[in-house]
Motif scaffolding. Sequence first.
Motif, mmCIF file in Angstrom:
data_model
loop_
_atom_site.group_PDB
_atom_site.id
_atom_site.type_symbol
_atom_site.label_atom_id
_atom_site.label_comp_id
_atom_site.label_asym_id
_atom_site.label_seq_id
_atom_site.Cartn_x
_atom_site.Cartn_y
_atom_site.Cartn_z
ATOM 1 N N LEU A 163 17.736 78.491 34.923
ATOM 2 C CA LEU A 163 16.594 78.186 34.066
ATOM 3 C C LEU A 163 15.412 77.796 34.942
ATOM 4 C CD1 LEU A 163 18.261 76.041 31.250
ATOM 5 C CD2 LEU A 163 17.252 78.316 31.011
ATOM 6 N N PRO A 164 14.221 78.276 34.603
ATOM 7 C CA PRO A 164 13.028 77.867 35.349
ATOM 8 C C PRO A 164 12.342 76.678 34.688
ATOM 9 C CG PRO A 164 12.497 79.690 33.928
ATOM 10 C CD PRO A 164 13.966 79.380 33.703
ATOM 11 N N ILE A 165 11.785 75.808 35.500
ATOM 12 C CA ILE A 165 10.906 74.746 35.010
ATOM 13 C C ILE A 165 9.519 75.101 35.545
ATOM 14 C CG2 ILE A 165 10.366 72.288 35.010
ATOM 15 C CD1 ILE A 165 13.348 71.759 35.634
ATOM 16 N N SER A 166 8.685 75.607 34.641
ATOM 17 C CA SER A 166 7.343 76.037 35.048
ATOM 18 C C SER A 166 6.417 74.823 35.136
ATOM 19 C CB SER A 166 6.794 77.032 34.039
ATOM 20 O OG SER A 166 5.473 77.372 34.403
ATOM 21 N N TYR A 167 5.686 74.724 36.228
ATOM 22 C CA TYR A 167 4.782 73.583 36.403
ATOM 23 C C TYR A 167 3.626 73.607 35.407
ATOM 24 C CZ TYR A 167 7.269 72.734 40.798
ATOM 25 O OH TYR A 167 8.225 72.471 41.756
ATOM 26 N N LYS A 168 3.349 74.768 34.832
ATOM 27 C CA LYS A 168 2.263 74.843 33.834
ATOM 28 C C LYS A 168 2.645 74.092 32.557
ATOM 29 C CE LYS A 168 3.350 79.339 31.780
ATOM 30 N NZ LYS A 168 3.917 78.869 30.556
ATOM 31 N N ASP A 169 3.953 73.808 32.366
ATOM 32 C CA ASP A 169 4.413 73.088 31.189
ATOM 33 C C ASP A 169 4.339 71.564 31.351
ATOM 34 O OD1 ASP A 169 4.984 75.479 29.917
ATOM 35 O OD2 ASP A 169 7.057 75.516 30.629
ATOM 36 N N LEU A 170 3.991 71.103 32.546
ATOM 37 C CA LEU A 170 3.889 69.656 32.779
ATOM 38 C C LEU A 170 2.699 69.090 32.011
ATOM 39 C CD1 LEU A 170 4.599 69.513 36.604
ATOM 40 C CD2 LEU A 170 6.173 68.933 34.754
ATOM 41 N N ILE A 177 -0.315 77.033 38.657
ATOM 42 C CA ILE A 177 0.138 78.137 37.810
ATOM 43 C C ILE A 177 0.908 79.115 38.699
ATOM 44 C CG2 ILE A 177 -0.630 80.086 36.393
ATOM 45 C CD1 ILE A 177 -3.009 78.297 35.586
ATOM 46 N N GLY A 178 2.051 79.544 38.216
ATOM 47 C CA GLY A 178 2.891 80.441 39.007
ATOM 48 C C GLY A 178 3.934 79.696 39.818
ATOM 49 N N ASN A 197 8.590 77.510 49.274
ATOM 50 C CA ASN A 197 8.612 76.873 50.590
ATOM 51 C C ASN A 197 7.352 76.074 50.893
ATOM 52 O OD1 ASN A 197 6.887 79.024 50.926
ATOM 53 N ND2 ASN A 197 7.902 79.827 52.742
ATOM 54 N N TYR A 198 6.314 76.214 50.093
ATOM 55 C CA TYR A 198 5.099 75.418 50.287
ATOM 56 C C TYR A 198 4.763 74.590 49.045
ATOM 57 C CZ TYR A 198 3.394 79.826 48.338
ATOM 58 O OH TYR A 198 3.237 80.955 47.579
ATOM 59 N N ASP A 199 5.794 74.262 48.254
ATOM 60 C CA ASP A 199 5.610 73.387 47.087
ATOM 61 C C ASP A 199 5.130 72.025 47.582
ATOM 62 O OD1 ASP A 199 6.322 71.345 45.078
ATOM 63 O OD2 ASP A 199 7.266 73.009 44.017
ATOM 64 N N ARG A 210 2.784 64.522 39.389
ATOM 65 C CA ARG A 210 2.521 65.357 38.208
ATOM 66 C C ARG A 210 1.132 65.977 38.289
ATOM 67 N NH1 ARG A 210 5.622 61.593 35.166
ATOM 68 N NH2 ARG A 210 3.808 60.304 34.803
ATOM 69 N N GLU A 211 0.155 65.170 38.669
ATOM 70 C CA GLU A 211 -1.220 65.669 38.780
ATOM 71 C C GLU A 211 -1.324 66.771 39.832
ATOM 72 O OE1 GLU A 211 -3.732 65.019 36.723
ATOM 73 O OE2 GLU A 211 -2.331 63.747 35.615
ATOM 74 N N MET A 212 -0.590 66.626 40.936
ATOM 75 C CA MET A 212 -0.608 67.637 41.997
ATOM 76 C C MET A 212 -0.026 68.961 41.510
ATOM 77 S SD MET A 212 0.581 65.533 45.375
ATOM 78 C CE MET A 212 0.600 66.958 46.447
#
Length: 183
Positions: free
Chosen positions: A175-182, A108-109, A133-135, A101-103
């Motif tokens: 549906l997108p799961i945006s990492y900014k919402d974590l 953003i994006g 591809n680089y997540d 989660r911290e990573m």
Amino acid sequence: MKAMKTKMLIFVFLLGITDLFAQTLYVPGTIVKGKNASYYCSTKYEILIKVNNVNNVDTTTTMYYDDGTVVPHYVGLGGTIETKIEDLVRVFQEALTQEEREMLKGKIGYLLIVNVVTDKQGNTLEITFRLRNYDPVMTKFDPDRLYQLEQNLKKVLKLNPSKADSSIKNMKYFLPISYKDLK
């Protein structure tokens, strides 16, 4: 001199092992196998990896009417997606470790795209994931953990189809799961 060579060899070996464990699991054109599921990896765009369970039957974005004709792309679904983004984020967060989660929090994006195939009642049948591809997390996500995430997402993903959608065999949406919402 010999001690220095030994230390260098150990150092190179450790670098190789570290690199081996840090490699991306989901490479286009490969099947990643776990105990509970296997996932086929492909790509349509260079930046995104499409990861789908090998047991998925309906792996395209094309929808069909019951008579077999293709639903035109300009025809959208008339129903509503009942799933709240907060529920998707919660399920995704529960699948991650605190370190993961911290990573991802600062990315953003970045997002995880969930492509969904439903039956006529709007119940989720299949899920396909699309990830960068680089997540730093999802490209290394164990296939059994991905399977568990897939099963948990199926429990919260729900479409409320309209009468106009009743002649479509399998309805599809994403549906997108945006990492900014974590959190």
